[in-house]
Design an enzyme around this catalytic site. Structure first.
Site, mmCIF file in Angstrom:
data_model
loop_
_atom_site.group_PDB
_atom_site.id
_atom_site.type_symbol
_atom_site.label_atom_id
_atom_site.label_comp_id
_atom_site.label_asym_id
_atom_site.label_seq_id
_atom_site.Cartn_x
_atom_site.Cartn_y
_atom_site.Cartn_z
ATOM 1 N N SER A 78 15.451 57.315 66.218
ATOM 2 C CA SER A 78 15.513 57.925 67.548
ATOM 3 C C SER A 78 14.223 57.707 68.330
ATOM 4 O O SER A 78 13.147 57.540 67.761
ATOM 5 C CB SER A 78 15.770 59.430 67.431
ATOM 6 O OG SER A 78 16.883 59.683 66.616
HETATM 7 N N1 SAH Z 1 16.640 60.781 62.096
HETATM 8 C C1 SAH Z 1 16.888 59.367 61.962
HETATM 9 C C2 SAH Z 1 17.921 58.924 62.940
HETATM 10 C C3 SAH Z 1 18.876 58.003 62.314
HETATM 11 S S1 SAH Z 1 20.343 57.687 63.272
HETATM 12 C C4 SAH Z 1 15.577 58.609 62.092
HETATM 13 O O1 SAH Z 1 14.599 59.232 62.497
HETATM 14 O O2 SAH Z 1 15.502 57.431 61.765
HETATM 15 C C5 SAH Z 1 21.478 58.823 62.536
HETATM 16 C C6 SAH Z 1 21.692 58.695 61.062
HETATM 17 O O3 SAH Z 1 22.763 59.567 60.710
HETATM 18 C C7 SAH Z 1 22.098 57.314 60.559
HETATM 19 O O4 SAH Z 1 21.237 56.911 59.545
HETATM 20 C C8 SAH Z 1 23.536 57.510 60.039
HETATM 21 O O5 SAH Z 1 23.849 56.702 58.923
HETATM 22 C C9 SAH Z 1 23.504 58.973 59.661
HETATM 23 N N2 SAH Z 1 24.809 59.614 59.572
HETATM 24 C C10 SAH Z 1 25.896 59.469 60.379
HETATM 25 N N3 SAH Z 1 26.906 60.241 59.939
HETATM 26 C C11 SAH Z 1 26.450 60.904 58.837
HETATM 27 C C12 SAH Z 1 27.023 61.848 57.939
HETATM 28 N N4 SAH Z 1 28.269 62.285 58.059
HETATM 29 N N5 SAH Z 1 26.247 62.296 56.922
HETATM 30 C C13 SAH Z 1 24.976 61.891 56.758
HETATM 31 N N6 SAH Z 1 24.370 60.995 57.567
HETATM 32 C C14 SAH Z 1 25.119 60.509 58.605
#
Ligand code: SAH
Length: 228
Positions: A78
């Protein structure tokens, strides 16, 4: 009040120069303050954490720009403003001891939380991302984090209730399972909705249910079911 549990200053700061140097991070901190982030602790952490270590080396020169960056598997780290804003919104009702994060991704938001709360639990559905995040957090000596490969829409019942829950992928509505794992008075910050219709929401668990407020429009990847 809990003590910050981030690794010491030395372990967080590379002695780098140029695009990943402490001075470049300080500029990011100043930009976030100018963008309206008011929590001094959050600003200090954003100005200290080596964000370039959470992305591919080829992207490291962009790590201190205020933009989202690809981390593979169709997912993104993000935008720094959003990480700071969500963290600030999560801390506002009171400082949490335990935090559940859904969507570990690169582990950057996890590292921010690990510097602010006593124990962080984070769930990621893509195993490859989880393993890279695990290594980064270990390298930064952030040992107060527990990671799990699973579907975060179901939360992580073993360690519930949590003082705070932060979700970094967007479900269509407020997941009941997550509300149920919040302590009474606990706070959850999450994006909800799809496409360009998403909003950031803060939920407070009450004796009888929960109340929520809409914070601002946002764009996140969707919260998906199952694991990969
Ligand atoms: N906080 C992260 C943002 C990653 S984007 C960072 O700082 O890099 C959102 C993330 O949520 C992705 O890695 C995606 O794989 C994960 N995600 C999506 N659906 C999910 C679920 N049901 N359970 C766990 N993770 C999930």
């Amino acid at each position: 009040m809990t003590q910050p549990h981030a690794g010491d200053q030395e372990s967080l700061d590379d002695a780098g120069v140029g695009m990943t140097s402490p001075r470049t991070r300080e500029r990011l901190r100043q930009r976030l303050a100018a963008a309206g982030i008011g929590n001094a602790e959050v600003l200090a952490i954003m100005g200290r954490l080596p964000r370039h270590r959470f992305v591919d080396e080829a992207l490291s020169s962009h790590a201190y720009e205020d933009s989202a960056l690809p981390i593979g598997h169709g997912q993104t780290l993000s935008q720094p403003y959003m990480v700071a804003r969500m963290t600030e919104a999560l801390l506002e009702p009171g400082r949490p001891e335990t935090v559940l994060e859904i969507g570990t991704g690169s582990g950057f938001q996890t590292a921010v939380l690990a510097s602010l709360a006593r124990r962080i639990y984070s769930v990621e559905r893509i195993l490859a991302l989880l393993e890279s995040a695990r290594k980064r957090l270990r390298d930064l000596r952030l040992h107060n984090v527990r990671l799990r490969h699973g579907d975060g829409g179901l939360g992580w019942a073993d360690y519930a209730p949590y003082d705070a829950i932060l979700v970094t992928a967007a479900p269509e509505g407020i997941p009941r399972a997550l509300v149920n794992q919040l302590a009474i008075g606990g706070c959850m910050v999450l994006p909800i909705g799809h496409g360009s219709e998403q909003v950031l929401v803060r939920v407070i668990r009450t004796d009888t249910g929960y109340r929520h407020e809409i914070l601002e429009p946002v764009t996140f990847v969707p919260l998906l079911g199952g694991v990969a």
